[in-house]
Design a protein around this motif. Structure first.
Motif, PDB file in Angstrom:
ATOM      1  N   CYS A  92       0.857  -1.183   0.000  1.00 11.12           N
ATOM      2  CA  CYS A  92       0.000   0.000   0.000  1.00 11.12           C
ATOM      3  C   CYS A  92       0.894   1.234   0.000  1.00 11.12           C
ATOM      4  N   ALA A  93       0.274   2.391  -0.218  1.00  8.74           N
ATOM      5  CA  ALA A  93       1.055   3.626  -0.293  1.00  8.74           C
ATOM      6  C   ALA A  93       1.776   3.905   1.022  1.00  8.74           C
ATOM      7  N   ALA A  94       1.118   3.624   2.155  1.00 11.40           N
ATOM      8  CA  ALA A  94       1.750   3.877   3.455  1.00 11.40           C
ATOM      9  C   ALA A  94       2.996   3.016   3.632  1.00 11.40           C
ATOM     10  N   MET A  95       2.919   1.749   3.226  1.00  8.38           N
ATOM     11  CA  MET A  95       4.090   0.879   3.325  1.00  8.38           C
ATOM     12  C   MET A  95       5.195   1.379   2.397  1.00  8.38           C
ATOM     13  N   ASP A  96       4.844   1.791   1.173  1.00  8.72           N
ATOM     14  CA  ASP A  96       5.846   2.338   0.257  1.00  8.72           C
ATOM     15  C   ASP A  96       6.574   3.510   0.898  1.00  8.72           C
ATOM     16  N   PHE A  97       5.805   4.384   1.540  1.00  6.15           N
ATOM     17  CA  PHE A  97       6.414   5.559   2.177  1.00  6.15           C
ATOM     18  C   PHE A  97       7.378   5.135   3.271  1.00  6.15           C
ATOM     19  N   HIS A  98       6.956   4.221   4.139  1.00  2.00           N
ATOM     20  CA  HIS A  98       7.808   3.831   5.261  1.00  2.00           C
ATOM     21  C   HIS A  98       9.063   3.089   4.802  1.00  2.00           C
ATOM     22  N   VAL A  99       8.930   2.265   3.773  1.00  2.00           N
ATOM     23  CA  VAL A  99      10.106   1.557   3.261  1.00  2.00           C
ATOM     24  C   VAL A  99      11.105   2.550   2.675  1.00  2.00           C
ATOM     25  N   GLN A 100      10.603   3.509   1.890  1.00  2.00           N
ATOM     26  CA  GLN A 100      11.501   4.513   1.334  1.00  2.00           C
ATOM     27  C   GLN A 100      12.057   5.427   2.421  1.00  2.00           C
ATOM     28  N   ALA A 101      11.237   5.682   3.459  1.00  2.00           N
ATOM     29  CA  ALA A 101      11.713   6.515   4.566  1.00  2.00           C
ATOM     30  C   ALA A 101      12.874   5.848   5.292  1.00  2.00           C
ATOM     31  N   HIS A 102      12.792   4.534   5.483  1.00  2.00           N
ATOM     32  CA  HIS A 102      13.889   3.826   6.142  1.00  2.00           C
ATOM     33  C   HIS A 102      15.155   3.890   5.296  1.00  2.00           C
ATOM     34  N   ALA A 103      14.997   3.737   3.976  1.00  2.00           N
ATOM     35  CA  ALA A 103      16.153   3.850   3.087  1.00  2.00           C
ATOM     36  C   ALA A 103      16.733   5.264   3.135  1.00  2.00           C
ATOM     37  N   CYS A 104      15.861   6.262   3.251  1.00  2.40           N
ATOM     38  CA  CYS A 104      16.306   7.658   3.349  1.00  2.40           C
ATOM     39  C   CYS A 104      17.111   7.870   4.632  1.00  2.40           C
ATOM     40  N   LEU A 105      16.614   7.326   5.741  1.00  3.41           N
ATOM     41  CA  LEU A 105      17.338   7.419   7.010  1.00  3.41           C
ATOM     42  C   LEU A 105      18.724   6.797   6.883  1.00  3.41           C
ATOM     43  N   GLU A 106      18.795   5.593   6.350  1.00  7.03           N
ATOM     44  CA  GLU A 106      20.089   4.925   6.189  1.00  7.03           C
ATOM     45  C   GLU A 106      21.029   5.759   5.338  1.00  7.03           C
ATOM     46  N   HIS A 107      20.490   6.327   4.252  1.00  9.48           N
ATOM     47  CA  HIS A 107      21.331   7.130   3.350  1.00  9.48           C
ATOM     48  C   HIS A 107      21.945   8.313   4.084  1.00  9.48           C
ATOM     49  N   TYR A 108      21.134   9.051   4.808  1.00  6.57           N
ATOM     50  CA  TYR A 108      21.652  10.244   5.482  1.00  6.57           C
ATOM     51  C   TYR A 108      22.589   9.895   6.634  1.00  6.57           C
ATOM     52  N   LEU A 109      22.307   8.804   7.349  1.00  9.77           N
ATOM     53  CA  LEU A 109      23.209   8.409   8.429  1.00  9.77           C
ATOM     54  C   LEU A 109      24.589   8.033   7.892  1.00  9.77           C
ATOM     55  N   GLN A 110      24.621   7.576   6.653  1.00 12.02           N
ATOM     56  CA  GLN A 110      25.887   7.163   6.051  1.00 12.02           C
ATOM     57  C   GLN A 110      26.611   8.295   5.338  1.00 12.02           C
ATOM     58  N   THR A 111      25.871   9.341   4.927  1.00  8.16           N
ATOM     59  CA  THR A 111      26.483  10.344   4.057  1.00  8.16           C
ATOM     60  C   THR A 111      26.613  11.727   4.673  1.00  8.16           C
ATOM     61  N   LEU A 112      25.781  12.100   5.629  1.00 14.50           N
ATOM     62  CA  LEU A 112      25.887  13.438   6.204  1.00 14.50           C
ATOM     63  C   LEU A 112      27.122  13.542   7.082  1.00 14.50           C
ATOM     64  N   HIS A 113      27.821  14.627   6.963  1.00 11.21           N
ATOM     65  CA  HIS A 113      29.038  14.831   7.759  1.00 11.21           C
ATOM     66  C   HIS A 113      28.694  14.807   9.246  1.00 11.21           C
ATOM     67  N   GLY A 114      29.451  14.026   9.995  1.00 10.37           N
ATOM     68  CA  GLY A 114      29.238  13.936  11.431  1.00 10.37           C
ATOM     69  C   GLY A 114      28.264  12.868  11.855  1.00 10.37           C
ATOM     70  N   LEU A 115      27.608  12.194  10.863  1.00  6.72           N
ATOM     71  CA  LEU A 115      26.636  11.150  11.208  1.00  6.72           C
ATOM     72  C   LEU A 115      27.053   9.773  10.712  1.00  6.72           C
ATOM     73  N   SER A 116      28.158   9.689   9.969  1.00  5.75           N
ATOM     74  CA  SER A 116      28.561   8.396   9.429  1.00  5.75           C
ATOM     75  C   SER A 116      28.897   7.432  10.554  1.00  5.75           C
ATOM     76  N   ARG A 117      28.692   6.160  10.283  1.00  7.18           N
ATOM     77  CA  ARG A 117      28.853   5.140  11.320  1.00  7.18           C
ATOM     78  C   ARG A 117      30.316   5.005  11.745  1.00  7.18           C
ATOM     79  N   ASP A 118      30.533   4.929  13.021  1.00  9.25           N
ATOM     80  CA  ASP A 118      31.842   4.564  13.541  1.00  9.25           C
ATOM     81  C   ASP A 118      31.633   3.909  14.894  1.00  9.25           C
ATOM     82  N   ALA A 119      32.693   3.618  15.570  1.00  5.80           N
ATOM     83  CA  ALA A 119      32.577   2.836  16.804  1.00  5.80           C
ATOM     84  C   ALA A 119      32.436   3.700  18.047  1.00  5.80           C
ATOM     85  N   SER A 120      32.417   5.029  17.879  1.00  2.00           N
ATOM     86  CA  SER A 120      32.497   5.863  19.072  1.00  2.00           C
ATOM     87  C   SER A 120      31.202   6.579  19.431  1.00  2.00           C
TER      88      SER A 120
END
Length: 436
Positions: A92-120
């Motif tokens: 459904c449209a709501a599921m499409d939105f949430h799936v894309q939203a999760h992908a959007c979150l992952e993208h920004y956590l990996q690419t925005l300066h200061g938010l990329s994954r590390d151990a600290s």
């Protein structure tokens, strides 16, 4: 993509291109002549912090006003929250939105300066996976693995007696710390202990909208573009009182594992949820509609403990909670966010008064909205996942106001889902009188 073909999914505000306002309180002015002018955001929770950061990343100066003494002063200040997409048995449209939203979150956590994954940093995503317990197995999907009880048990590292959906890339993060990281940008000016009591519309010397924002200490703040991202307080103003936001209090509890207890390898989500964090687990959450206090209560720790033991009897924890956190979320009737220009509800009622008669859509005008006023909220319990996508959508809308631009076309898919006036429009279609 689903084109936004209905006129009320196109926003008529009468605004011209964004430009700077003489005398505004925003302090940054390093844009090119074609860039939008400063934006003022009320509320420094997940919604406001994500929008502030995404606008700042585009070179737009942002003033972020927060009533409390720190960012994430409300429900966004929880020490842990789940990051996984919401899914349904049928697409459904709501599921499409949430799936894309999760992908959007992952993208920004990996690419925005200061938010990329590390151990600290504890604002990073702990990608340990999420098991969502279900009554019966779901059909296979590219978004998750559908597991039987035996495979779920092997994945979790403790006995699971039901089927489950395994979100391999899911996990958890600390939303409060994430908010603090998001606002660390030279184009974000944060003003704490700055509550807003109201605002009125005027015009600047160029004829653009100028919002006169009244602060709790008697000062007046001036801005061309005003965004309300302040949770349940978003509907506390004259221009927004018709928004159907419902306050929902939730409390989570942290318990210490007993020696010898099974240790969960991943987040487990069912009627309650469990988030593993070292030798402790975070358990949540209670849910109470129309309750606005955020006091931590012993009886809610007991409810969380009972829910944990009912859901996962293999877990052994000490009876007394180490700590807890309670927050009040703003929820909507359909549990989807509100994002977009703020509708002028009086004009909406007039423009679409006979919508229930079934006239063709082209008989109606674009959605009338308050000039220069925008909304972002209603995130409920899914804000960790939905906030960046909703903020991105709104940033696109504010950046490019012509319907034929690439940015608006790319995000127009979500107009109907996120439209702040959608609830009133549905009522009009059913012949329900405006209850304001």
């Amino acid at each position: 993509m689903r084109p936004a073909g209905k006129p009320w999914n196109r926003f008529h505000t009468g605004t011209s291109a964004l430009r700077p306002t003489p005398g505004t309180s925003a302090t940054h002015d390093n844009r090119t002549p074609t860039q939008p002018g400063p934006v003022t955001i009320v509320g420094a929770g997940l919604a406001g912090c994500w929008l502030a950061r995404l606008l700042a990343e585009r070179g737009i100066p942002v003033s972020l006003l927060e009533a409390s003494n720190d960012v994430a002063g409300g429900a966004s200040g929880n020490p842990a929250g789940i990051a996984k997409p919401y899914v349904t048995r049928s697409p459904c449209a709501a599921m499409d939105f949430h799936v894309q939203a999760h992908a959007c979150l992952e993208h920004y956590l990996q690419t925005l300066h200061g938010l990329s994954r590390d151990a600290s940093g504890n604002d990073r995503l702990t990608a340990c996976g999420v098991l969502q317990l279900v009554n019966k197995a779901y059909a296979s999907s590219s978004h998750y693995r559908s597991l039987g009880a035996a495979d779920a048990t092997a994945t979790a590292g403790l006995v699971i007696d039901s089927p489950a959906l395994h979100f391999v890339s899911g996990g958890w993060l600390n939303p409060g710390e994430l908010c603090r990281s998001l606002v660390k940008h030279p184009d974000v000016s944060l003003e704490l202990e700055t509550g807003v009591t109201g605002f009125t519309l005027a015009s600047d010397s160029t004829g653009d909208p100028l919002w006169l924002v009244r602060l709790h200490d008697g000062r007046e703040y001036r801005t061309n573009r005003l965004v309300l991202a302040c949770g349940t307080a978003m509907s506390a103003f004259e221009q927004t009182r018709a928004l159907p936001l419902v306050a929902a209090r939730g409390q989570l509890s942290r318990f210490a594992l007993r020696p010898g207890s099974a240790v969960p390898r991943c987040v487990i989500n069912g009627k309650h949820y469990l988030i593993p964090d070292g030798d402790t687990i975070v358990v949540g959450a209670t849910f109470e509609r129309n309750v606005r206090h955020s006091l931590v209560r012993a009886e809610d720790h007991a409810r969380n403990l009972a829910g944990l033991r009912s859901m996962l009897p293999a877990i052994e924890v000490h009876d007394e909670a180490l700590s807890g956190n309670a927050g009040v979320r703003a929820t909507t009737p359909d549990r989807l966010p509100i994002a977009g220009p703020a509708p002028d509800m009086a004009q909406v009622n007039e423009a679409y008064a006979d919508l229930h008669h079934g006239k063709p859509h082209d008989h109606y005008p674009s959605l009338p909205c308050h000039r220069g006023l925008y909304l972002l909220g209603g995130l409920g319990s899914r804000g960790i996942v939905t906030a960046p996508m909703a903020a991105q959508w709104l940033a696109d809308r504010m950046m490019r106001e012509d319907d034929d631009t690439d940015a608006v076309a790319a995000s127009a898919d979500w107009s109907e889902l996120l439209n702040p006036a959608r609830f009133r429009l549905r009522d009009i279609k059913r012949g329900v009188t405006d209850r304001r």
